[in-house]
Scaffold this motif. Structure first.
Motif, PDB file in Angstrom:
ATOM      1  N   TYR A 232      83.759  28.213  -2.590  1.00 44.08           N
ATOM      2  CA  TYR A 232      83.940  29.087  -3.745  1.00 44.08           C
ATOM      3  C   TYR A 232      84.940  28.471  -4.721  1.00 44.08           C
ATOM      4  O   TYR A 232      85.844  29.142  -5.214  1.00 44.08           O
ATOM      5  CB  TYR A 232      84.414  30.466  -3.278  1.00 44.08           C
ATOM      6  CG  TYR A 232      83.395  31.180  -2.421  1.00 44.08           C
ATOM      7  CD1 TYR A 232      82.336  31.873  -3.006  1.00 44.08           C
ATOM      8  CD2 TYR A 232      83.475  31.145  -1.032  1.00 44.08           C
ATOM      9  CE1 TYR A 232      81.381  32.513  -2.224  1.00 44.08           C
ATOM     10  CE2 TYR A 232      82.536  31.786  -0.246  1.00 44.08           C
ATOM     11  CZ  TYR A 232      81.493  32.472  -0.846  1.00 44.08           C
ATOM     12  OH  TYR A 232      80.552  33.101  -0.074  1.00 44.08           O
TER      13      TYR A 232
ATOM     14  N   ASN B 197      88.885  35.997   0.466  1.00 41.09           N
ATOM     15  CA  ASN B 197      88.981  35.440   1.816  1.00 41.09           C
ATOM     16  C   ASN B 197      89.182  33.926   1.770  1.00 41.09           C
ATOM     17  O   ASN B 197      89.932  33.356   2.584  1.00 41.09           O
ATOM     18  CB  ASN B 197      87.718  35.773   2.615  1.00 41.09           C
ATOM     19  CG  ASN B 197      87.779  35.239   4.040  1.00 41.09           C
ATOM     20  OD1 ASN B 197      88.622  35.644   4.831  1.00 41.09           O
ATOM     21  ND2 ASN B 197      86.896  34.317   4.366  1.00 41.09           N
ATOM     22  N   GLN B 198      88.530  33.262   0.809  1.00 39.57           N
ATOM     23  CA  GLN B 198      88.717  31.818   0.644  1.00 39.57           C
ATOM     24  C   GLN B 198      90.170  31.518   0.296  1.00 39.57           C
ATOM     25  O   GLN B 198      90.772  30.573   0.831  1.00 39.57           O
ATOM     26  CB  GLN B 198      87.811  31.298  -0.467  1.00 39.57           C
ATOM     27  CG  GLN B 198      87.933  29.809  -0.739  1.00 39.57           C
ATOM     28  CD  GLN B 198      87.173  28.958   0.251  1.00 39.57           C
ATOM     29  OE1 GLN B 198      85.973  29.136   0.431  1.00 39.57           O
ATOM     30  NE2 GLN B 198      87.857  28.044   0.899  1.00 39.57           N
TER      31      GLN B 198
ATOM     32  N   ALA C 174      84.552  37.523  -0.760  1.00 43.92           N
ATOM     33  CA  ALA C 174      84.438  36.148  -0.265  1.00 43.92           C
ATOM     34  C   ALA C 174      85.474  35.232  -0.912  1.00 43.92           C
ATOM     35  O   ALA C 174      86.078  34.384  -0.241  1.00 43.92           O
ATOM     36  CB  ALA C 174      83.024  35.616  -0.513  1.00 43.92           C
TER      37      ALA C 174
ATOM     38  N   LYS D 260      80.782  41.609  -3.070  1.00 44.12           N
ATOM     39  CA  LYS D 260      80.730  40.605  -2.007  1.00 44.12           C
ATOM     40  C   LYS D 260      81.351  39.287  -2.473  1.00 44.12           C
ATOM     41  O   LYS D 260      82.002  38.595  -1.688  1.00 44.12           O
ATOM     42  CB  LYS D 260      79.288  40.389  -1.551  1.00 44.12           C
ATOM     43  CG  LYS D 260      78.695  41.585  -0.818  1.00 44.12           C
ATOM     44  CD  LYS D 260      77.282  41.302  -0.332  1.00 44.12           C
ATOM     45  CE  LYS D 260      76.726  42.494   0.432  1.00 44.12           C
ATOM     46  NZ  LYS D 260      75.329  42.245   0.898  1.00 44.12           N
TER      47      LYS D 260
ATOM     48  N   GLN E 260      79.059  33.044  -8.584  1.00 45.04           N
ATOM     49  CA  GLN E 260      78.242  32.753  -7.413  1.00 45.04           C
ATOM     50  C   GLN E 260      76.885  33.437  -7.572  1.00 45.04           C
ATOM     51  O   GLN E 260      76.797  34.671  -7.589  1.00 45.04           O
ATOM     52  CB  GLN E 260      78.936  33.239  -6.130  1.00 45.04           C
ATOM     53  CG  GLN E 260      80.352  32.708  -5.950  1.00 45.04           C
ATOM     54  CD  GLN E 260      80.402  31.189  -5.824  1.00 45.04           C
ATOM     55  OE1 GLN E 260      79.497  30.566  -5.255  1.00 45.04           O
ATOM     56  NE2 GLN E 260      81.457  30.592  -6.353  1.00 45.04           N
TER      57      GLN E 260
ATOM     58  N   MET F  98      74.683  36.774  -5.416  1.00 44.84           N
ATOM     59  CA  MET F  98      75.582  37.617  -4.631  1.00 44.84           C
ATOM     60  C   MET F  98      76.037  38.800  -5.472  1.00 44.84           C
ATOM     61  O   MET F  98      76.300  38.670  -6.667  1.00 44.84           O
ATOM     62  CB  MET F  98      76.820  36.834  -4.161  1.00 44.84           C
ATOM     63  CG  MET F  98      76.546  35.794  -3.103  1.00 44.84           C
ATOM     64  SD  MET F  98      78.082  34.939  -2.592  1.00 44.84           S
ATOM     65  CE  MET F  98      78.985  36.280  -1.799  1.00 44.84           C
TER      66      MET F  98
END
Length: 408
Positions: free
Chosen positions: A287, A222-223, A219, A215, A208, A211
């Motif tokens: 993501y 969390n996805q 992320a 982080k 990504q 970023m």
């Protein structure tokens, strides 16, 4: 699991059309074959390696009541950070000591799993199924760039698929393009093995831009947790309009198989924004590598009646871009809150992303070769203008040193 024939697929397509439009048998009643359209499901989550255990922990925190989590690792270093119900470690066969990690060696991880860990893991899974017998899916989580998870997770998925009567899914994370050549190679090997074992799989992506690494990891984890929550039925409730029941979801995930892509958002669509536009925007910022050659589509949408009336759940533009599905289902729910999700299944491998990793690997290897050959090219034809100092004489004639002092 047997795949559907073309004739069976066409019948399923007709059934899917009914589900999308809300026609056919009442969606809230038990179907004729006795399968009740429940939307809440229990999941067994198996984290493999440090990264996989981090994803499993994120899922456990997101949906604690719907999960039974097993952590499998070759190291106990991060044990206090892991949220799980049971742990499985690799031990040396001789002294039963815990093996301390596998570095980035997939081969070492595989050998360790073959030695004794597979028996312990299989036994632990069976214990988990006894404690939570109504588990609908087993999800094996891992990063793909390292040793323990990358090496063992395809073996874990196949072992469970061959021996446990519960559908198995894989969830792997590709490395960033900033990672080294070994990371890229390990991920490509993982992908090759996943294709061979034929277990349906999700791919998340640490690549990504813009970023910071912590982080990105947060992320991506969390996805993964959001995807598990979607599959568990926590993001959407029962509906009298149309639901994606247990059989629908099974057909999408297992019968379609292949690579799976899911996207979820709770932002309200802007004025004039179509569901096609909304879904494509979700997929662009997801993501995960973009879907390709989609065979199955599940659309989930809840919102006001006014919003629902504007949404075309057949998402024709999405199909035009990513593949015309042979199987479609929709969950349509009247609600004061807004949430939209899409599940795209039967996708082909993420070819552009795999080529990126291969090119990254080749670039690093080529640079190493250049570094080794440049010095040879530079020194070619050169000599020391001062001559060889070893051939010059020290004061007087060269002679052997006097070592009599060593006799003192």
């Amino acid at each position: 699991m047997a795949k559907l024939t073309d004739e069976e697929m066409m019948k399923m397509m007709e059934s899917a059309d009914n589900a999308v439009t809300g026609e056919g048998p009442a969606t809230m009643a038990e179907s004729n074959d006795g399968i009740a359209p429940l939307t809440v499901r229990k999941l067994m989550i198996i984290g493999c390696g440090d990264g996989g255990c981090n994803i499993a922990t994120a899922i456990a925190r997101k949906i604690p009541d719907e999960t039974f989590v097993i952590a499998y690792n070759t190291s106990k270093r991060n044990v206090n950070e892991i949220v799980c119900d049971m742990k499985v470690y690799v031990t040396s066969d001789a002294d039963e000591k815990i093996v301390d990690g596998s570095g980035k060696s997939r081969a070492y991880s595989k050998d360790a799993f073959k030695l004794n860990a597979y028996k312990n893991l299989l036994e632990t899974v069976n214990i988990g199924l006894e404690k939570m017998p109504d588990i609908s899916y087993i999800i094996v989580c891992t990063t793909t760039d390292g040793g323990t998870g990358s090496g063992s997770s395809p073996m874990v998925a196949k072992l469970l698929s061959d021996n446990i009567d519960v559908p198995v899914l894989l969830m792997g994370v590709y490395p960033s393009m900033d990672e080294d050549a070994i990371a890229q190679y390990n991920a490509l090997e993982w992908q090759s093995e996943v294709e061979r074992i034929g277990v349906p799989y999700f791919v998340l992506d640490n690549n990504q831009h813009g970023m910071e690494k912590p982080k990105v990891h947060a992320a991506v984890n969390n996805q993964g947790a959001m995807i598990a929550s979607l599959l568990a039925g926590r993001e959407f409730g029962n509906s009298s309009i149309s639901i994606i029941d247990n059989r629908n979801l099974y057909m999408l995930l297992v019968q379609m198989g292949g690579r799976l892509v899911a996207a979820i958002d709770d932002a309200r669509p802007s004025s004039g924004q179509t569901l096609d536009d909304y879904v494509m925007a979700m997929l662009q910022k997801n993501y995960q590598p973009e879907p390709s050659n989609v065979k199955g589509i599940g659309v989930f949408i809840k919102g006001s009646r006014e919003l629902l009336d504007k949404m075309d759940t057949s998402i024709p533009e999405v199909q035009k871009k990513y593949g015309n599905a042979v199987l479609r289902f929709a969950h349509i729910e009247n609600s004061d809150s807004v949430e939209i999700a899409v599940l795209l299944t039967g996708c082909s491998e993420a070819a552009p992303r795999l080529l990126e990793m291969k090119n990254r690997y080749d670039d690093i290897v080529h640079a190493q070769k250049e570094a080794a050959s440049v010095i040879g090219d530079v020194m070619s034809g050169m000599k020391n203008l001062l001559g060889d100092p070893r051939s010059s004489k020290r004061r007087g004639e060269a002679k052997e040193p006097d070592i009599s002092a060593l006799d003192l």
